[in-house]
Design an enzyme around this catalytic site. Structure first.
Site, PDB file in Angstrom:
ATOM      1  CG  ASN A 234     -32.831 -11.943   2.179  1.00  0.00           C
ATOM      2  OD1 ASN A 234     -32.729 -10.751   1.970  1.00  0.00           O
ATOM      3  ND2 ASN A 234     -31.790 -12.741   2.116  1.00  0.00           N
ATOM      4  CG  ASP A 235     -30.857 -14.625   4.942  1.00  0.00           C
ATOM      5  OD1 ASP A 235     -31.744 -15.029   4.179  1.00  0.00           O
ATOM      6  OD2 ASP A 235     -29.650 -14.682   4.652  1.00  0.00           O
TER       7      ASP A 235
HETATM    8  N1  DQQ Z   1     -28.881 -14.400   2.088  1.00  0.00           N
HETATM    9  C1  DQQ Z   1     -27.843 -13.432   2.311  1.00  0.00           C
HETATM   10  C2  DQQ Z   1     -26.564 -14.184   2.278  1.00  0.00           C
HETATM   11  C3  DQQ Z   1     -27.001 -15.551   2.615  1.00  0.00           C
HETATM   12  C4  DQQ Z   1     -28.301 -15.680   1.901  1.00  0.00           C
HETATM   13  C5  DQQ Z   1     -27.935 -12.385   1.255  1.00  0.00           C
HETATM   14  C6  DQQ Z   1     -29.179 -16.756   2.449  1.00  0.00           C
HETATM   15  O1  DQQ Z   1     -25.656 -13.643   3.200  1.00  0.00           O
HETATM   16  O2  DQQ Z   1     -26.068 -16.501   2.201  1.00  0.00           O
HETATM   17  O3  DQQ Z   1     -29.125 -11.667   1.387  1.00  0.00           O
HETATM   18  O4  DQQ Z   1     -30.538 -16.516   2.154  1.00  0.00           O
END
Ligand code: DQQ
Length: 705
Positions: free
Chosen positions: A260-261
């Site tokens: 993800n991010d």
């Molecule tokens: N993804 C992370 C967090 C954030 C969220 C966790 C946003 O730190 O707030 O994987 O996609």
């Protein structure tokens, strides 16, 4: 080896329980050559495992090693010389004491939900000898039981490779890991914390028997894949997906499992580094590590070893969540969110390794002990305070930090801190809050403040969209003048770097738009957007362009000039393939809409339609994008520049990603999953009148891997 040629030692510590007796009886009925062996005899040296191929420890209560601590040495020696060790049910809790893995399962006890349940086998391993005899990837091998089960829930083993999670009745529970493999010397250890119960009612006994037999007869001979560690080993995971038509070719993607991010994006010693939220356990969001990729040219990427791993004893035990990278006077430093239990708190890691591979976590993590008490922050069942994600910069010798949060009475908020040294932080207060009209429990995640010269841009991800504010930051508060959405599609939590040449480059996470089951079966989830250049236009509005380097991926070109389409007329391009760029300028003239068909099949049962309408809307119509019901089919829309001006469109199609840029201002990234092998058609059509397309160009784009 045949079943009967495999000699199995069935380990017992003291008297045998009802479950252990049932297991031994099952083995006898199944024709396995099984001999009960007492732990004490092994430790005293009266008995040896030399005559056995597999040693099976099936324990419905956690073993207490105490006086038999030497057992680890005996079992490890047995495995190293080529034996197979099977630890089932609560025996899996002994991996630490046996010296196999320092991280023990964290979900230990009877199943609170009851059966039927079983292993959810990873797509990469369903033809592995341990699972090959099963007739499904989701066998419900177990019924209801009160035996103690041992599963990894919010943590992962440190050394073991996850082979299967959990399927419960009709749904996948990917974050409950039940089957783990370790490779040790010449042999293997297989842990099945759940799935094999012999004294209980229910469950699919045929599948259970197949699983038990396969594991006991193959544990010794089955090469268990090592958990990939080096960049090369991680890169090798990509090979599994070579034939997957949905896999992006020129977007930065996860080697396998979950992404993800984007995190810690930085240009360091000239090289671009993108770290990202990564779960090595499988294609689901949990047990988050930081993956890492590096590039010299912003186009071609190499996989690097995992950069941050949760520390079993640290404040990031349950996950190393999003954060950023800064240059602290020559020392690369990461500020990220550590998750443990119900706390999420800022942590720090540094390195003097120029390749940014090896990171050392600060011994005094977390660097901020608790969220502020003002304003009243949102607490949820999961979290004491929704308080996470970091944007850090230095100005005049002082460090500033933004942290995203939610407000108890609704809405998101961005909090500001300052510090002389990145370690001691003083809370300054909120710089902006908002979205109070959105449903309660909104959090402004991943805030980022970017300097665009005359104006600053603050963006936050509010669970739905990436909202941006253009305005001014005066050092204490942010005064928004304009609000917008960075991308109107499947795009979230972007992060940016200031390149050595001064450009602001941004990547966003492009999540999947298919269900959890489809992601599990694919074996990978998530990709990055293309790198985008952000700037302020002369009109004071935000500009977003694909990074200029991307034109270097262009290969064969097809061009059409001065295309006029009458009402109802359509043309098809010769371009086919699933990795291309389409660039066109189009004017509606008197048409109601121009439709661009992408990824269309010859039978026209699948196609994704981009529709530019007189209402100044660009729509991605996914209603017929895929015949797979697991894929999302709703439409996405982005408002664009008025119709009386031509629309400049650049569309990047990459496997299952459609990323579009309109007039260098409006972005929409979409995910589509056509199933047809021939879903490669590209067409243009006018609807309700005449349309003009002065230029139409399409290029095949090369892979970046
Ligand atoms: N993804 C992370 C967090 C954030 C969220 C966790 C946003 O730190 O707030 O994987 O996609």
């Amino acid at each position: 080896m045949t079943d009967t040629a495999v000699r199995v030692a069935s380990l017992h510590d003291g008297g045998r329980s009802v479950e252990q007796i049932a297991a031994d009886e099952w083995a006898a009925r199944a024709g396995l050559d099984l001999t009960p062996v007492a732990v004490s005899d092994l430790v005293d040296g009266d008995r040896s495992l030399a005559a056995f191929d597999t040693c099976w420890w099936h324990a419905d209560e956690p073993p207490e090693l105490g006086s038999t601590a030497d057992l680890g040495g005996v079992l490890r020696a047995f495995v190293r010389s080529g034996g197979g060790l099977v630890l089932s049910l609560a025996a899996l809790t002994a991996v630490d004491d046996l010296g196999i893995d320092p991280v023990v399962p964290d979900a230990v006890g009877p199943d609170p939900d009851g059966g039927p349940t079983g292993p959810l086998i990873k797509a990469a391993y369903d033809d592995h000898p341990l699972f090959e005899p099963l007739t499904t990837r989701r066998p419900l091998t177990r019924g209801d039981t009160d035996a103690t089960l041992a599963r990894y829930d919010s943590i992962l083993p440190e050394r073991g490779e996850v082979l299967a999670s959990t399927v419960s009745a009709d749904h996948d529970v990917p974050d409950l890991v039940t089957v783990v493999g370790w490779s040790l010397g010449e042999g293997s250890v297989v842990g099945l914390g759940d799935g094999l119960v012999f004294a209980a009612e229910g469950g699919d006994h045929d599948q259970r028997d197949r699983l038990a037999r396969a594991v006991l007869t193959n544990a010794a001979d089955s090469a268990i894949p090592e958990r990939p560690r080096t960049g090369e080993e991680i890169a090798a995971l990509r090979d599994r997906f070579e034939d997957d038509p949905h896999r992006p070719q020129f977007h930065l993607s996860t080697p396998a499992n979950w992404l993800n991010d984007p995190n810690g994006v930085v240009q360091w010693n000239g090289r671009y580094h993108v770290f990202y939220q990564y779960n090595p356990g499988g294609p689901y969001h949990d047990t988050i590590h930081w993956g890492h990729a590096v590039s010299d040219d912003l186009l071609h990427w190499e996989d690097e070893p995992v950069a941050l791993t949760p520390s079993p004893d640290g404040p990031d035990r349950d996950g190393c969540w999003s954060g950023c990278a800064v240059d602290d006077d020559g020392t690369a430093t990461l500020v990220y969110t550590g998750g443990r239990g119900r706390d999420q708190l800022p942590c720090l890691a540094t390195t003097d390794d120029p390749s940014l591979r090896r990171w050392e976590k600060a011994t005094d993590n977390p660097i901020i002990e608790a969220p502020p008490t003002e304003p009243d922050l949102l607490s949820t069942e999961e979290w004491n305070g929704e308080f996470r994600d970091h944007c850090v910069w230095q100005d005049g010798g002082t460090w500033y930090q933004l942290i995203g949060a939610g407000l108890a009475d609704g809405g998101g908020v961005v909090l500001l801190y300052e510090s002389p040294d990145l370690r001691e932080w003083e809370y300054c207060g909120p710089i902006l809050s908002g979205d109070r009209d959105t449903p309660q429990e909104t959090v402004w995640e991943c805030p980022e403040l970017l300097d665009l010269g005359e104006k600053q841009l603050l963006h936050v991800s509010n669970y739905e969209d990436v909202v941006y504010f253009l305005g001014r930051f005066d050092g204490t508060t942010f005064e928004p003048e304009r609000r917008g959405t960075l991308d109107h599609g499947d795009y979230y939590a972007p992060q940016s770097l200031r390149a050595d040449d001064g450009r602001l480059l941004t990547w966003g996470w492009v999540p999947e738009a298919r269900d959890v089951r489809a992601q599990w079966d694919a074996g990978w989830s998530g990709t990055m957007s293309l790198p985008r250049e952000l700037s302020l236009g002369d009109d004071g509005r935000l500009r977003q362009r694909p990074a200029r380097e991307l034109t270097r991926l262009r290969g064969d070109r097809e061009s059409r000039e001065s295309v006029t389409l009458d009402d109802g007329e359509s043309i098809w391009l010769d371009t086919d393939g699933r990795a291309f760029e389409l660039a066109t300028r189009l004017s509606l003239v008197d048409a109601d809409a121009v439709e661009v068909t992408l990824l269309g099949t010859t039978a026209e049962n699948e196609r994704t339609t981009l529709r530019y309408t007189r209402d100044d809307v660009l729509e991605v119509d996914r209603s017929r994008a895929s015949t797979d019901p697991r894929a999302t089919s709703d439409s996405q829309h982005v408002p664009v520049t008025p119709y009386d001006e031509p629309l400049d469109l650049r569309v990047f199609v990459d496997g299952s990603v459609v990323e579009l840029f309109a007039n260098e201002r409006h972005c929409l990234t979409s995910r589509v999953y056509p199933t047809g092998d021939d879903a490669t058609g590209v067409g243009l059509a006018a609807v309700g009148g005449r349309a003009r397309l002065p230029t139409v160009d399409a290029w095949d784009l090369a892979s970046i891997w």
